[in-house]
Design a protein around this motif. Structure first.
Motif, PDB file in Angstrom:
ATOM      1  N   GLY A   1       0.761  -1.510  -0.145  1.00  0.00           N
ATOM      2  CA  GLY A   1      -0.022   0.121   0.225  1.00  0.00           C
ATOM      3  C   GLY A   1       0.779   0.950  -0.047  1.00  0.00           C
ATOM      4  N   LEU A   2       0.694   2.043  -0.628  1.00  0.00           N
ATOM      5  CA  LEU A   2       1.196   3.526  -1.078  1.00  0.00           C
ATOM      6  C   LEU A   2      -0.561   5.076  -0.137  1.00  0.00           C
ATOM      7  N   ILE A   3       0.248   5.476   1.019  1.00  0.00           N
ATOM      8  CA  ILE A   3      -0.432   6.208   1.288  1.00  0.00           C
ATOM      9  C   ILE A   3       0.006   7.550   2.256  1.00  0.00           C
ATOM     10  N   GLY A   4      -0.142   8.344   1.644  1.00  0.00           N
ATOM     11  CA  GLY A   4      -0.472   9.524   2.173  1.00  0.00           C
ATOM     12  C   GLY A   4      -1.472  10.328   2.634  1.00  0.00           C
ATOM     13  N   SER A   5      -1.018  12.055   2.583  1.00  0.00           N
ATOM     14  CA  SER A   5      -2.478  13.075   2.368  1.00  0.00           C
ATOM     15  C   SER A   5      -2.043  13.232   1.298  1.00  0.00           C
ATOM     16  N   ASN A   6      -3.105  14.421   0.911  1.00  0.00           N
ATOM     17  CA  ASN A   6      -3.246  14.359  -0.948  1.00  0.00           C
ATOM     18  C   ASN A   6      -2.320  15.444  -1.817  1.00  0.00           C
ATOM     19  N   GLY A   7      -1.834  15.089  -2.305  1.00  0.00           N
ATOM     20  CA  GLY A   7      -0.420  15.903  -2.769  1.00  0.00           C
ATOM     21  C   GLY A   7       0.712  15.173  -2.316  1.00  0.00           C
ATOM     22  N   SER A   8       1.047  14.508  -1.721  1.00  0.00           N
ATOM     23  CA  SER A   8       2.438  13.478  -1.396  1.00  0.00           C
ATOM     24  C   SER A   8       3.028  13.193  -2.292  1.00  0.00           C
TER      25      SER A   8
ATOM     26  N   ALA B   1       5.265  14.946   1.170  1.00  0.00           N
ATOM     27  CA  ALA B   1       5.633  16.050   0.618  1.00  0.00           C
ATOM     28  C   ALA B   1       6.275  15.893  -0.157  1.00  0.00           C
ATOM     29  N   GLY B   2       5.927  14.054  -0.400  1.00  0.00           N
ATOM     30  CA  GLY B   2       7.276  13.538  -1.418  1.00  0.00           C
ATOM     31  C   GLY B   2       9.014  13.065  -0.922  1.00  0.00           C
TER      32      GLY B   2
ATOM     33  N   ARG C   1       0.629   4.679  12.615  1.00  0.00           N
ATOM     34  CA  ARG C   1       1.142   6.017  13.210  1.00  0.00           C
ATOM     35  C   ARG C   1       0.623   6.635  12.037  1.00  0.00           C
ATOM     36  N   TYR C   2      -0.295   6.752  10.751  1.00  0.00           N
ATOM     37  CA  TYR C   2      -0.584   7.501   9.669  1.00  0.00           C
ATOM     38  C   TYR C   2      -1.560   7.850  10.096  1.00  0.00           C
TER      39      TYR C   2
ATOM     40  N   SER D   1      -4.709   3.933  -2.040  1.00  0.00           N
ATOM     41  CA  SER D   1      -5.681   4.260  -1.581  1.00  0.00           C
ATOM     42  C   SER D   1      -5.853   5.522  -0.603  1.00  0.00           C
ATOM     43  N   HIS D   2      -7.075   5.999  -0.139  1.00  0.00           N
ATOM     44  CA  HIS D   2      -7.171   6.882   0.743  1.00  0.00           C
ATOM     45  C   HIS D   2      -7.897   6.444   1.335  1.00  0.00           C
TER      46      HIS D   2
END
Length: 264
Positions: free
Chosen positions: A75-82, A242-243, A257-258, A224-225
């Motif tokens: 899975g790849l997670i993170g906020s919008n634009g990450s 943030a990349g 943790r996220y 996915s969010h």
């Protein structure tokens, strides 16, 4: 007493499918910030062969490294634009890297809700053309056609498969795209938000199909969010913000943790 030689433990080497090595991805936005973004000014720069002064760089991915192995669902997670979808597109070979490299064992296939099907053609024609584009033979397409239609649920409430794609809702189109892509075994399957569409029954079918793909092929990446989808599908999760790669590890730990906003 009989002394037996020690039997060394047999270690099964994992087979890498994707290696991401210190990858940087930079977008360049022309005509930004200087009032030079009009079509007229752009045409003037093209004709004069001059580079516009208003070029802004967006450093979307910053030095990310990881290795994916055969049989994994990540899975790849993170906020919008990450940078999650950018990273996925780069693995698929759709975006060049500014620095670093991406190495794959096999052909990555990107499935997203914006994957291109032809709106003016019927769902039936799109299934056939989509399968042929993935490298299936006409005989294989014929054999799998009804299974794809049934899996998508397009015809559950009528004969929609014979209608043009432009008559479909966004959810129907996304379900058909996933069904086409999932009809073939992929070396590396990249899924961008596709499981967020459809009812609960379709999402469960999708998750079961991903498990089958993992068992018979290579690696599955899921952006996915919906953290529940990540938990149900993936045993490993990469958190990008943030990349930058924030955390890479077991899904329960990383997603936990996220959700709590706890960086390691």
């Amino acid at each position: 007493m009989i002394k037996r030689d020690a039997v060394p433990a047999v270690s099964v080497a994992r087979e890498p499918t994707v290696v991401v090595d210190d990858v940087h991805i930079v977008y360049r936005v022309h005509g930004a910030g200087s009032g030079k973004g009009s079509a007229t000014s752009a045409m003037s720069r093209i004709l004069s062969r001059k580079r516009g002064a208003g070029v802004r760089e967006v450093h979307a991915v910053k030095g990310i490294s990881f290795t994916a192995y055969k049989g994994e669902a990540i899975g790849l997670i993170g906020s919008n634009g990450s940078g999650k979808s950018t990273m996925l597109a780069a693995i698929a070979g759709l975006l060049p890297t500014e620095k670093g490299g991406i190495y794959t064992n096999g052909q990555p296939s990107l499935l997203g809700v914006n994957a291109a099907l032809m709106n003016e053609l019927t769902g039936e024609r799109n299934v056939i053309l989509g399968c042929l584009a993935m490298g299936m033979t006409p005989a294989q397409v014929k054999e799998r056609y009804q299974e794809i239609v049934d899996f998508s649920g397009i015809n559950d409430k009528g004969d929609f498969i014979s209608l043009p794609m432009r008559t479909y809702s966004s959810g129907m189109g996304a379900r058909l795209r996933f069904s086409i892509a999932a009809a073939k075994t992929h070396d590396v399957l990249l899924i961008d938000e596709a499981l967020a569409t459809g009812d609960q029954a379709f999402q469960q079918r999708s998750k079961r199909r991903i498990d089958e793909l993992r068992g018979s092929a290579g690696t599955v990446f899921l952006v996915s969010h919906d953290n529940n989808s990540i938990r149900e599908v993936c045993e490993r999760t990469i958190w990008i913000e943030a990349g930058e790669l924030v955390m890479d590890g077991p899904t329960d730990e990383v997603v936990g943790r996220y959700e709590r906003g706890e960086r390691p």
